[in-house]
Design a protein around this motif. Structure first.
Motif, PDB file in Angstrom:
ATOM      1  N   ARG B 101       0.853  -1.186   0.000  1.00 14.78           N
ATOM      2  CA  ARG B 101       0.000   0.000   0.000  1.00 14.78           C
ATOM      3  C   ARG B 101       0.881   1.225   0.000  1.00 14.78           C
ATOM      4  O   ARG B 101       1.820   1.312   0.766  1.00 14.78           O
ATOM      5  N   ILE B 102       0.567   2.196  -0.840  1.00 12.87           N
ATOM      6  CA  ILE B 102       1.436   3.354  -0.986  1.00 12.87           C
ATOM      7  C   ILE B 102       1.396   4.231   0.248  1.00 12.87           C
ATOM      8  O   ILE B 102       2.324   4.996   0.496  1.00 12.87           O
ATOM      9  N   ASP B 103       0.329   4.169   1.052  1.00 12.54           N
ATOM     10  CA  ASP B 103       0.299   5.071   2.198  1.00 12.54           C
ATOM     11  C   ASP B 103       0.787   4.420   3.471  1.00 12.54           C
ATOM     12  O   ASP B 103       0.834   5.062   4.502  1.00 12.54           O
ATOM     13  N   GLN B 104       1.155   3.155   3.447  1.00 18.18           N
ATOM     14  CA  GLN B 104       1.726   2.602   4.654  1.00 18.18           C
ATOM     15  C   GLN B 104       2.988   1.781   4.449  1.00 18.18           C
ATOM     16  O   GLN B 104       3.843   1.784   5.312  1.00 18.18           O
ATOM     17  N   ASP B 105       3.120   1.078   3.317  1.00 16.31           N
ATOM     18  CA  ASP B 105       4.297   0.212   3.170  1.00 16.31           C
ATOM     19  C   ASP B 105       5.318   0.857   2.264  1.00 16.31           C
ATOM     20  O   ASP B 105       5.090   1.888   1.670  1.00 16.31           O
ATOM     21  N   ASN B 106       6.426   0.130   2.097  1.00 18.84           N
ATOM     22  CA  ASN B 106       7.413   0.523   1.090  1.00 18.84           C
ATOM     23  C   ASN B 106       6.962  -0.004  -0.255  1.00 18.84           C
ATOM     24  O   ASN B 106       6.455  -1.107  -0.366  1.00 18.84           O
ATOM     25  N   THR B 107       7.149   0.794  -1.283  1.00 21.94           N
ATOM     26  CA  THR B 107       6.735   0.394  -2.625  1.00 21.94           C
ATOM     27  C   THR B 107       7.899   0.607  -3.565  1.00 21.94           C
ATOM     28  O   THR B 107       8.663   1.549  -3.404  1.00 21.94           O
ATOM     29  N   ALA B 108       8.018  -0.270  -4.567  1.00 22.04           N
ATOM     30  CA  ALA B 108       9.103  -0.121  -5.536  1.00 22.04           C
ATOM     31  C   ALA B 108       8.519  -0.225  -6.925  1.00 22.04           C
ATOM     32  O   ALA B 108       7.557  -0.954  -7.163  1.00 22.04           O
ATOM     33  N   ALA B 109       9.107   0.505  -7.863  1.00 26.25           N
ATOM     34  CA  ALA B 109       8.631   0.448  -9.237  1.00 26.25           C
ATOM     35  C   ALA B 109       9.796   0.707 -10.164  1.00 26.25           C
ATOM     36  O   ALA B 109      10.714   1.462  -9.830  1.00 26.25           O
ATOM     37  N   LEU B 110       9.750   0.079 -11.345  1.00 31.46           N
ATOM     38  CA  LEU B 110      10.795   0.273 -12.343  1.00 31.46           C
ATOM     39  C   LEU B 110      10.138   0.925 -13.551  1.00 31.46           C
ATOM     40  O   LEU B 110       9.214   0.361 -14.139  1.00 31.46           O
ATOM     41  N   LEU B 111      10.604   2.114 -13.901  1.00 26.43           N
ATOM     42  CA  LEU B 111      10.027   2.862 -15.000  1.00 26.43           C
ATOM     43  C   LEU B 111      10.928   2.759 -16.202  1.00 26.43           C
ATOM     44  O   LEU B 111      12.137   2.983 -16.084  1.00 26.43           O
ATOM     45  N   PRO B 112      10.379   2.480 -17.357  1.00 24.66           N
ATOM     46  CA  PRO B 112      11.292   2.295 -18.476  1.00 24.66           C
ATOM     47  C   PRO B 112      11.523   3.504 -19.350  1.00 24.66           C
ATOM     48  O   PRO B 112      12.402   3.476 -20.186  1.00 24.66           O
ATOM     49  N   THR B 113      10.716   4.537 -19.251  1.00 26.14           N
ATOM     50  CA  THR B 113      10.890   5.605 -20.238  1.00 26.14           C
ATOM     51  C   THR B 113      11.281   6.894 -19.572  1.00 26.14           C
ATOM     52  O   THR B 113      10.895   7.198 -18.468  1.00 26.14           O
ATOM     53  N   ASP B 114      12.018   7.661 -20.298  1.00 24.49           N
ATOM     54  CA  ASP B 114      12.454   8.954 -19.830  1.00 24.49           C
ATOM     55  C   ASP B 114      11.485   9.996 -20.369  1.00 24.49           C
ATOM     56  O   ASP B 114      11.052   9.913 -21.514  1.00 24.49           O
ATOM     57  N   ARG B 153       7.284  10.071   4.622  1.00 22.36           N
ATOM     58  CA  ARG B 153       7.452   9.305   3.392  1.00 22.36           C
ATOM     59  C   ARG B 153       8.550   9.929   2.567  1.00 22.36           C
ATOM     60  O   ARG B 153       8.599  11.139   2.425  1.00 22.36           O
ATOM     61  N   TYR B 154       9.440   9.086   1.997  1.00 20.88           N
ATOM     62  CA  TYR B 154      10.529   9.590   1.169  1.00 20.88           C
ATOM     63  C   TYR B 154      10.529   8.864  -0.157  1.00 20.88           C
ATOM     64  O   TYR B 154      10.169   7.689  -0.232  1.00 20.88           O
ATOM     65  N   ILE B 155      10.973   9.554  -1.199  1.00 19.30           N
ATOM     66  CA  ILE B 155      11.040   8.946  -2.530  1.00 19.30           C
ATOM     67  C   ILE B 155      12.506   8.890  -2.929  1.00 19.30           C
ATOM     68  O   ILE B 155      13.203   9.897  -2.923  1.00 19.30           O
ATOM     69  N   ILE B 156      12.966   7.687  -3.305  1.00 21.04           N
ATOM     70  CA  ILE B 156      14.353   7.511  -3.757  1.00 21.04           C
ATOM     71  C   ILE B 156      14.298   7.113  -5.218  1.00 21.04           C
ATOM     72  O   ILE B 156      13.582   6.176  -5.580  1.00 21.04           O
ATOM     73  N   THR B 157      15.054   7.821  -6.063  1.00 19.46           N
ATOM     74  CA  THR B 157      15.090   7.488  -7.493  1.00 19.46           C
ATOM     75  C   THR B 157      16.495   7.072  -7.858  1.00 19.46           C
ATOM     76  O   THR B 157      17.440   7.807  -7.596  1.00 19.46           O
ATOM     77  N   ILE B 158      16.631   5.906  -8.467  1.00 19.65           N
ATOM     78  CA  ILE B 158      17.949   5.422  -8.887  1.00 19.65           C
ATOM     79  C   ILE B 158      17.893   5.220 -10.386  1.00 19.65           C
ATOM     80  O   ILE B 158      17.066   4.449 -10.886  1.00 19.65           O
ATOM     81  N   ASP B 159      18.773   5.900 -11.126  1.00 14.93           N
ATOM     82  CA  ASP B 159      18.804   5.757 -12.576  1.00 14.93           C
ATOM     83  C   ASP B 159      19.717   4.597 -12.929  1.00 14.93           C
ATOM     84  O   ASP B 159      20.933   4.672 -12.744  1.00 14.93           O
ATOM     85  N   LEU B 160      19.144   3.520 -13.430  1.00 13.97           N
ATOM     86  CA  LEU B 160      19.942   2.318 -13.649  1.00 13.97           C
ATOM     87  C   LEU B 160      20.786   2.389 -14.911  1.00 13.97           C
ATOM     88  O   LEU B 160      21.753   1.663 -15.044  1.00 13.97           O
ATOM     89  N   THR B 161      20.401   3.219 -15.868  1.00 12.83           N
ATOM     90  CA  THR B 161      21.155   3.246 -17.110  1.00 12.83           C
ATOM     91  C   THR B 161      22.046   4.471 -17.186  1.00 12.83           C
ATOM     92  O   THR B 161      22.532   4.831 -18.235  1.00 12.83           O
ATOM     93  N   ASP B 162      22.264   5.104 -16.078  1.00 14.36           N
ATOM     94  CA  ASP B 162      23.170   6.239 -16.040  1.00 14.36           C
ATOM     95  C   ASP B 162      24.582   5.762 -16.387  1.00 14.36           C
ATOM     96  O   ASP B 162      24.986   4.661 -16.023  1.00 14.36           O
ATOM     97  N   SER B 163      25.344   6.612 -17.064  1.00 13.80           N
ATOM     98  CA  SER B 163      26.699   6.189 -17.429  1.00 13.80           C
ATOM     99  C   SER B 163      27.579   6.018 -16.203  1.00 13.80           C
ATOM    100  O   SER B 163      28.554   5.285 -16.215  1.00 13.80           O
TER     101      SER B 163
END
Lengths: 273, 373
Positions: B101-114, B153-163
């Motif tokens: 649940r976005i308002d109580q648990d940790n959530t993860a998502a992988l986005l493919p497009t910039d 609540r905090y949002i962490i963004t990690i760019d996996l295809t960064d050089s």
């Protein structure tokens, strides 16, 4: 659209009797509604003669296996809570006693019946929650200084909603008392909980948050009343077992006796806890 | 005393953005909007005056692609270099944590497009974590915009295809240490991979060590009889009194149809007093199809093209609608806009395509959401 009603925190149960069958259905209903933590409440009323504070029941004794919240894979968490109904200043002495079973409870709440006791509870007593009467007209008015002191100390005020479900006169008292509380405390440090004894008296967390709107809370305060404020109370209760909330001690497991005998006395560890 | 009463009269904050354009217009943004909304859980389309679905549409609906459910997948597997080179860099890999649940648990998502270069294949891992997890994890993030004064609540963004994100870089080592050693996080993931070109390894074989199951989207068809539906004029988004209905009225009517609500306001009905907006016509039949699952935007674009092709032959229908609902618990709504759950987590969009290939696009979000693009 995913519509899971599963939610964050607490809900208070009010049960001083040990009826296992009805209680397991209560926990199941809680898990079904989506609460992830439930507190079992023991009420001690000092008006009756000489009450001993019993040890809290451990959750594993009540239910062999805790019900799992649908939509998540974790089971529900059960904590213990003690409520002291105080109508005389001498009743508060039990909180200062170090040897009683009070230390074993996770959350301690107090229900003051007079204005003086409310003031003492807000300023001096080592409690986590102050209960607000919802079944009768408030015997005293709330004043800003003690309420602000309580907010600074991290004490929360509790409003019950189950009496409002049962009876329409109590509904009027609940709303008017809650409105006067929220006017004074400006919506901070309020939680809404049930005192349910039967599964039918429980309501879902989002419905309770909507009820908070009726009590004068804003949308975010009302949602916090069911989620983040309850988490804060649990943490406040935990700090009572630590030194000022900073240092946390744990008993180290005792080493086996035979290993110790091989070392000469001077080389044995000086601290033996 | 009047403040609570005033608050009770207000509805919770919600936004509905309506725009109008033509499908073949060179600057039409309909494909970009669809691609920007990554996680879709339900797609429905309604064709008025239609009894039988034409063949091309039927084949597109039955071929919506399959998705996978992996149980107890540690998060550091999604950051592993083999995964990135096999799936993230070669196609569009979508992943969303399931049963969180976005308002109580940790959530993860992988986005493919910039958002800036939609044709480049990238991967961004977005973690929406609560305060305790953020403080234990040790990765840098920003507080959530819908958190209030006490940030929970905090949002962490990690760019996996960064050089700078290759195996020897400090950044990669830090992320791997945080996700594998410091605070191992495990989720059930819904996964899907869209790729063009040679097959290579598939998700099924890569995650064979974990419990991975393939699922097909669930499809239901129904024909609605004697349906009252509003009259629309493609030029008038606001509707003209006595001539056509506005976009908001259509939106509400569509919601009533999907919820199977009676539209005639019978006096003995306690469920609803909703009436079809005037002016309206009575239709003999309408075809409603609903697809539920983890549906990729690429498939939705194909479906939209087929719906536009529906008007190649002359048809009785004046317009068709395509409605797409997003997950209530996803951490992002459009592109990287943050999504939250106040009392409802709706984030959906609706296309109304007319016979002349004009279209209306309505995007709706709930309380804790940014305005859709």
């Amino acid at each position: 659209m995913l519509t899971g009603l599963s939610f964050n925190f607490t809900l208070r149960l009010y049960s001083s009797r040990n009826e296992n069958m009805s209680q397991s259905s209560l926990y199941n209903q809680n898990a079904k509604l989506g609460y992830s933590t439930v507190a079992i409440n023991h009420v001690i009323d000092f008006k009756e003669k000489k009450q001993e504070i019993p040890k809290p029941i451990s959750p594993s004794e009540l239910l062999p296996s805790l019900p799992i919240i649908p939509g998540k894979l974790k089971p529900i968490k059960i904590v213990t809570r003690l409520t002291l109904v105080v109508s005389d200043p001498s009743h508060c002495n039990v909180l200062r006693a170090t040897s009683s079973n009070i230390r074993l409870y996770d959350i301690i709440a107090v229900f003051p019946k007079t204005e003086k006791l409310f003031h003492v509870a807000c300023t001096n007593l080592d409690v986590d929650l102050i209960c607000i009467s919802v079944t009768e007209k408030l015997p005293f008015y709330f004043r800003r200084p003690p309420v602000n002191m309580a907010i600074d100390r991290g004490i929360y005020f509790e409003v019950l909603y189950t009496p409002a479900i049962k009876d329409s006169t109590m509904r009027r008292y609940t709303i008017s008392n809650a409105l006067s509380l929220v006017q004074i405390c400006k919506g901070k440090n309020v939680i809404i909980s049930s005192a349910a004894e039967r599964p039918l008296e429980l309501r879902g967390p989002y419905d309770v948050a909507n009820l908070g709107l009726l009590f004068g809370l804003s949308e975010s305060d009302a949602k916090a009343a069911v989620s983040t404020n309850c988490r804060a109370i649990l943490l406040h209760g935990e700090t009572r077992k630590t030194a000022c909330g900073v240092v946390y001690t744990m008993k180290k497991p005792q080493p086996v006796e035979e290993e110790e005998e091989t070392l000469p006395a001077c080389k044995r560890a000086k601290t033996q806890v | 005393m009047s403040a609570p009463l005033r608050r009770l009269r207000e509805t919770p904050r919600h936004l509905l953005v309506c725009e109008r354009s033509h499908v073949r217009h060179e600057r039409s943004r309909h494909a970009a909007r669809v691609r920007g909304h990554a996680y879709n859980c339900r797609v429905s389309f309604l064709i008025p005056e239609c009894g039988v679905l034409p063949e091309p549409l039927k084949s597109v609906t039955t071929d919506m692609g399959e998705y996978y459910l992996v149980k107890n997948l540690p998060l550091h597997e999604l950051v592993a270099q083999e995964f990135i080179s096999a799936f993230v860099k070669t196609g569009s890999c979508y992943a969303l944590s399931y049963n969180t649940r976005i308002d109580q648990d940790n959530t993860a998502a992988l986005l493919p497009t910039d958002c800036h270069s939609p044709l480049k294949h990238i991967g961004k891992l977005i973690l929406s974590v609560d305060k305790d997890t953020y403080e234990e994890l040790g990765l840098q993030g920003r507080p959530s915009r819908y958190s209030g004064k006490k940030i929970m609540r905090y949002i962490i963004t990690i760019d996996l295809t960064d050089s700078a994100f290759h195996s020897d870089s400090k950044k990669y080592k830090r992320v791997l240490w945080a996700l594998r050693d410091k605070k191992p996080l495990e989720f059930d993931f819904l996964l899907s991979w869209h790729h063009t070109g040679a097959d290579g390894s598939t998700l099924m074989s890569y995650f064979s060590k974990h419990q991975i199951q393939a699922h097909q989207p669930k499809i239901t068809f129904s024909t609605l009889r004697n349906l009252q539906c509003p009259v629309l004029c493609s030029n008038e988004l606001q509707g003209k009194p006595e001539e056509s209905c506005s976009a908001q009225e259509l939106f509400e009517w569509l919601g009533a149809v999907f919820s199977n609500v009676e539209l005639d306001n019978k006096s003995f009905s306690f469920v609803s007093t909703y009436c079809c907006p005037e002016p309206s016509t009575m239709m003999d039949q309408a075809y409603l199809c609903t697809i539920t699952g983890f549906i990729l935007p690429e498939k939705i674009i194909q479906l939209l093209d087929q719906l536009c092709a529906y008007f190649d032959d002359p048809k009785l229908a004046q317009w068709v609608t395509l409605t797409v609902h997003g997950f209530a618990d996803s951490p992002v709504s459009w592109r990287e806009n943050e999504h939250g759950f106040q009392k409802g987590g709706e984030n959906l969009y609706n296309f109304v395509v007319f016979r002349s290939l004009d279209y209306w696009l309505q995007m709706a979000v709930g309380a804790n959401d940014d305005c859709p693009p």
